[in-house]
Design a protein around this motif. Structure first.
Motif, mmCIF file in Angstrom:
data_model
loop_
_atom_site.group_PDB
_atom_site.id
_atom_site.type_symbol
_atom_site.label_atom_id
_atom_site.label_comp_id
_atom_site.label_asym_id
_atom_site.label_seq_id
_atom_site.Cartn_x
_atom_site.Cartn_y
_atom_site.Cartn_z
ATOM 1 N N LEU A 1 0.823 -1.195 0.000
ATOM 2 C CA LEU A 1 0.000 0.000 0.000
ATOM 3 C C LEU A 1 0.867 1.259 0.000
ATOM 4 C CD1 LEU A 1 -2.923 -0.669 2.513
ATOM 5 C CD2 LEU A 1 -3.142 0.027 0.130
ATOM 6 N N ASP A 2 0.494 2.202 -0.847
ATOM 7 C CA ASP A 2 1.197 3.476 -0.895
ATOM 8 C C ASP A 2 0.280 4.551 -0.310
ATOM 9 O OD1 ASP A 2 2.938 5.510 -1.391
ATOM 10 O OD2 ASP A 2 2.486 5.673 -3.537
ATOM 11 N N LEU A 3 0.408 4.782 0.987
ATOM 12 C CA LEU A 3 -0.467 5.724 1.679
ATOM 13 C C LEU A 3 0.335 6.911 2.191
ATOM 14 C CD1 LEU A 3 -2.549 3.193 3.798
ATOM 15 C CD2 LEU A 3 -3.280 4.348 1.725
ATOM 16 N N GLY A 4 -0.222 8.088 2.024
ATOM 17 C CA GLY A 4 0.436 9.285 2.521
ATOM 18 C C GLY A 4 0.035 9.605 3.938
ATOM 19 N N MET A 5 0.675 10.615 4.496
ATOM 20 C CA MET A 5 0.387 11.035 5.857
ATOM 21 C C MET A 5 -1.045 11.565 6.001
ATOM 22 S SD MET A 5 2.922 10.298 7.720
ATOM 23 C CE MET A 5 2.453 11.216 9.181
ATOM 24 N N VAL A 6 -1.590 12.114 4.900
ATOM 25 C CA VAL A 6 -2.942 12.665 4.948
ATOM 26 C C VAL A 6 -3.953 11.558 5.235
ATOM 27 C CG1 VAL A 6 -4.758 13.819 3.646
ATOM 28 C CG2 VAL A 6 -2.394 14.594 3.436
ATOM 29 N N THR A 7 -3.790 10.409 4.574
ATOM 30 C CA THR A 7 -4.707 9.274 4.785
ATOM 31 C C THR A 7 -4.612 8.768 6.220
ATOM 32 O OG1 THR A 7 -4.507 8.620 2.471
ATOM 33 C CG2 THR A 7 -5.351 6.970 4.002
ATOM 34 N N TRP A 8 -3.378 8.620 6.715
ATOM 35 C CA TRP A 8 -3.183 8.173 8.096
ATOM 36 C C TRP A 8 -3.804 9.164 9.076
ATOM 37 C CZ3 TRP A 8 -1.814 3.898 10.608
ATOM 38 C CH2 TRP A 8 -1.131 2.890 9.911
ATOM 39 N N ALA B 1 -17.775 0.566 9.957
ATOM 40 C CA ALA B 1 -16.714 -0.364 9.549
ATOM 41 C C ALA B 1 -16.927 -0.856 8.119
ATOM 42 C CB ALA B 1 -16.666 -1.556 10.514
ATOM 43 N N ILE B 2 -18.176 -1.179 7.776
ATOM 44 C CA ILE B 2 -18.477 -1.645 6.412
ATOM 45 C C ILE B 2 -18.269 -0.515 5.412
ATOM 46 C CG2 ILE B 2 -20.315 -2.444 4.880
ATOM 47 C CD1 ILE B 2 -21.465 -3.985 7.267
ATOM 48 N N GLY B 3 -18.738 0.685 5.769
ATOM 49 C CA GLY B 3 -18.565 1.835 4.891
ATOM 50 C C GLY B 3 -17.102 2.122 4.620
ATOM 51 N N PHE B 4 -16.289 2.051 5.663
ATOM 52 C CA PHE B 4 -14.848 2.244 5.478
ATOM 53 C C PHE B 4 -14.282 1.165 4.554
ATOM 54 C CE2 PHE B 4 -10.489 1.138 6.528
ATOM 55 C CZ PHE B 4 -9.844 2.361 6.411
ATOM 56 N N GLY B 5 -14.721 -0.099 4.767
ATOM 57 C CA GLY B 5 -14.226 -1.191 3.939
ATOM 58 C C GLY B 5 -14.591 -1.022 2.473
ATOM 59 N N VAL B 6 -15.805 -0.549 2.201
ATOM 60 C CA VAL B 6 -16.232 -0.309 0.817
ATOM 61 C C VAL B 6 -15.379 0.787 0.192
ATOM 62 C CG1 VAL B 6 -18.116 0.547 -0.633
ATOM 63 C CG2 VAL B 6 -18.588 -1.120 1.183
ATOM 64 N N TRP B 7 -15.192 1.893 0.929
ATOM 65 C CA TRP B 7 -14.342 2.988 0.418
ATOM 66 C C TRP B 7 -12.920 2.495 0.175
ATOM 67 C CZ3 TRP B 7 -9.910 4.738 2.904
ATOM 68 C CH2 TRP B 7 -9.278 5.820 2.303
ATOM 69 N N PHE B 8 -12.379 1.728 1.130
ATOM 70 C CA PHE B 8 -11.007 1.237 1.028
ATOM 71 C C PHE B 8 -10.849 0.310 -0.182
ATOM 72 C CE2 PHE B 8 -7.585 -1.721 2.370
ATOM 73 C CZ PHE B 8 -6.565 -0.795 2.525
ATOM 74 N N THR B 9 -11.856 -0.545 -0.418
ATOM 75 C CA THR B 9 -11.815 -1.461 -1.559
ATOM 76 C C THR B 9 -11.849 -0.689 -2.876
ATOM 77 O OG1 THR B 9 -12.947 -3.178 -0.266
ATOM 78 C CG2 THR B 9 -12.969 -3.412 -2.664
ATOM 79 N N MET B 10 -12.700 0.321 -2.961
ATOM 80 C CA MET B 10 -12.800 1.129 -4.187
ATOM 81 C C MET B 10 -11.515 1.907 -4.444
ATOM 82 S SD MET B 10 -16.706 2.551 -3.743
ATOM 83 C CE MET B 10 -16.610 3.592 -5.187
ATOM 84 N N GLN B 11 -10.844 2.324 -3.377
ATOM 85 C CA GLN B 11 -9.624 3.114 -3.525
ATOM 86 C C GLN B 11 -8.395 2.273 -3.836
ATOM 87 O OE1 GLN B 11 -10.978 6.500 -3.798
ATOM 88 N NE2 GLN B 11 -8.960 6.823 -2.927
#
Length: 340
Positions: free
Chosen positions: A2-9, A50-60
C-alpha cells in the motif's frame, strides 16, 4: 504494498479519535444504564461505519486489499467477543454498578487501541526486518490455541491477576465506588476506589489480548494500515456490543473452541508463509479469501451449534476460556464435594 500518505493516516486516526471522543463524553459526562435500544443503535452504527470504510477502502485500493481488511475485521471482531466474556467476569467479580460500566468499557477500549497501535508498529517492523518472525508468530498462535482449547470450559481468575494483587497489597482501597471516582477522600484518608482496581484489571487483560490478536491479523495481511483499521473498527463497537449481547454470551458455549480453531488455522497459515519465503517457494500458501471463508464458516457453525446446545440443555453455560489452569484454592475440594 500500500502506498499511503500522511494525509490518509491522519484522516483515519482523526476519525477514530472523534468516535472515541463521543464515547468518552457519554461515559464521563452522562453516566447511565445503557438500555437494549441504545446498545442496538450504537452497535448497528459502528458496524455500518466499519463496512462503509471497507467499501471505500476497496474502491480506492482494490479488491485484494479490501478482502484483507474485511478478513482482518471479522477475525478481530470474533476475538473481541472473547474480550466481552472477560469484561463480564470483571464487572461481576468487582460488582461494578451499571451506571459506571459504560465508563469502564470506554477506558478499556481506549487502552486496547493504544496497546494495539504499539504492538502493530513493533510487529510490522519485526516482520519487515526478520522473515522468521512469521514462524514465531505462527507458533505463538498455535500455542495459544492449544491452551485455550485445553481450558475452554474455564473462566480466567481475575483475583489471581498479578497487577490486581499488587494494587490491593500496596494501595489503600475504599469499600465503595464513591460516585465513580478513581481516587476519593473517605474519613480524611485518600483512597483509591474499586473502580481503579477494575481499570487495572481491564488494562492487564487488554495487554494479553493484544499479544494474541495482533499476530492473528498479521496472518491475513502484512499491511500495518489494514491491521490498525481492522483492530480499531472492531474495538470501537465493543462498548455497545457488551450491553447488547451480555445476556447472549452465556449461550455461546462453543465459542472458545471455535476461537481456538481459528487461531490454530491462522498459526498454520503463518508457518506455511514462513516456509514458502525462507525454505522453498513450492510450499503452498493459504490465500486471504480462503482464510476469510474458513473464519466465517467456523463462526457460523460455532454460533448455530451453541444455540442448539443451550436450547436442548438450558443449564449449559459458556466460558471465555483461560490460557492456564487455575491454582487450587483452600476450600475448592469441599465446594466440589458439596456440589456432587
Amino acid at each position: 504494498m500500500l502506498d499511503l500518505g500522511m494525509v490518509t493516516w491522519a484522516a483515519t486516526i482523526g476519525l477514530i479519535v472523534a468516535l472515541l471522543a463521543v464515547d468518552l463524553v457519554l461515559a464521563w459526562v452522562r453516566p447511565h444504564r445503557v438500555g437494549f435500544g441504545e446498545a442496538t443503535a450504537w452497535s448497528v452504527f459502528y458496524i455500518l461505519v466499519a463496512i462503509g470504510f471497507g467499501v471505500w477502502f476497496t474502491m480506492q485500493h482494490g479488491g485484494d486489499f479490501g478482502t484483507e481488511y474485511f478478513a482482518g475485521y471479522i477475525i478481530e471482531k470474533s476475538l473481541s467477543v472473547d474480550n466481552l466474556f472477560v469484561f463480564v467476569i470483571i464487572m461481576t467479580t468487582f460488582a461494578v454498578p451499571e451506571e459506571h460500566q459504560h465508563k469502564v468499557l470506554t477506558f478499556g477500549i481506549v487502552l486496547a487501541l493504544i496497546m494495539r497501535a504499539i504492538f502493530i508498529a513493533v510487529g510490522a517492523t519485526l516482520l519487515a526486518l526478520f522473515s522468521f518472525m512469521f514462524l514465531l508468530f505462527g507458533l505463538l498462535l498455535i500455542y495459544t490455541a492449544v491452551q485455550l482449547f485445553r481450558h475452554r470450559d474455564e473462566d480466567p481468575d481475575v483475583e489471581d491477576n498479578a497487577v490486581v494483587k499488587a494494587a490491593r497489597k500496596f494501595l489503600p482501597v475504599s469499600d465503595e465506588y464513591v460516585g465513580g471516582k478513581l481516587v476519593a477522600k473517605v474519613q480524611g484518608r485518600k483512597l483509591v476506589t474499586p473502580l481503579f482496581i477494575v481499570l487495572l484489571a481491564i488494562g492487564s487483560v487488554d495487554l494479553l489480548f493484544a499479544l494474541d490478536s495482533i499476530p492473528a491479523v498479521f496472518g491475513v495481511t502484512e499491511e500495518p494500515y489494514i491491521v490498525f483499521t481492522a483492530n480499531a473498527f472492531a474495538l470501537l463497537g465493543l462498548r455497545a456490543l457488551f450491553f447488547l449481547v451480555k445476556g447472549l454470551l452465556e449461550r455461546l458455549v462453543y465459542l472458545s473452541a471455535g476461537l481456538a480453531l481459528i487461531l490454530a488455522f491462522i498459526g498454520v497459515k503463518l508457518l506455511l508463509h514462513w516456509a514458502h519465503v525462507d525454505i522453498d517457494e513450492r510450499v503452498p500458501e493459504i490465500s486471504t479469501p480462503v482464510s476469510l471463508g474458513v473464519v466465517v464458516v467456523v463462526l457460523a457453525v460455532v454460533t448455530v451449534a451453541s444455540l442448539v446446545k443451550t436450547k436442548k440443555d438450558p443449564s449449559a453455560k459458556a466460558h471465555p476460556g483461560s490460557l492456564r489452569a487455575h491454582k487450587a484454592k483452600p476450600g475448592d475440594s469441599d465446594r466440589d464435594a458439596s456440589q456432587n
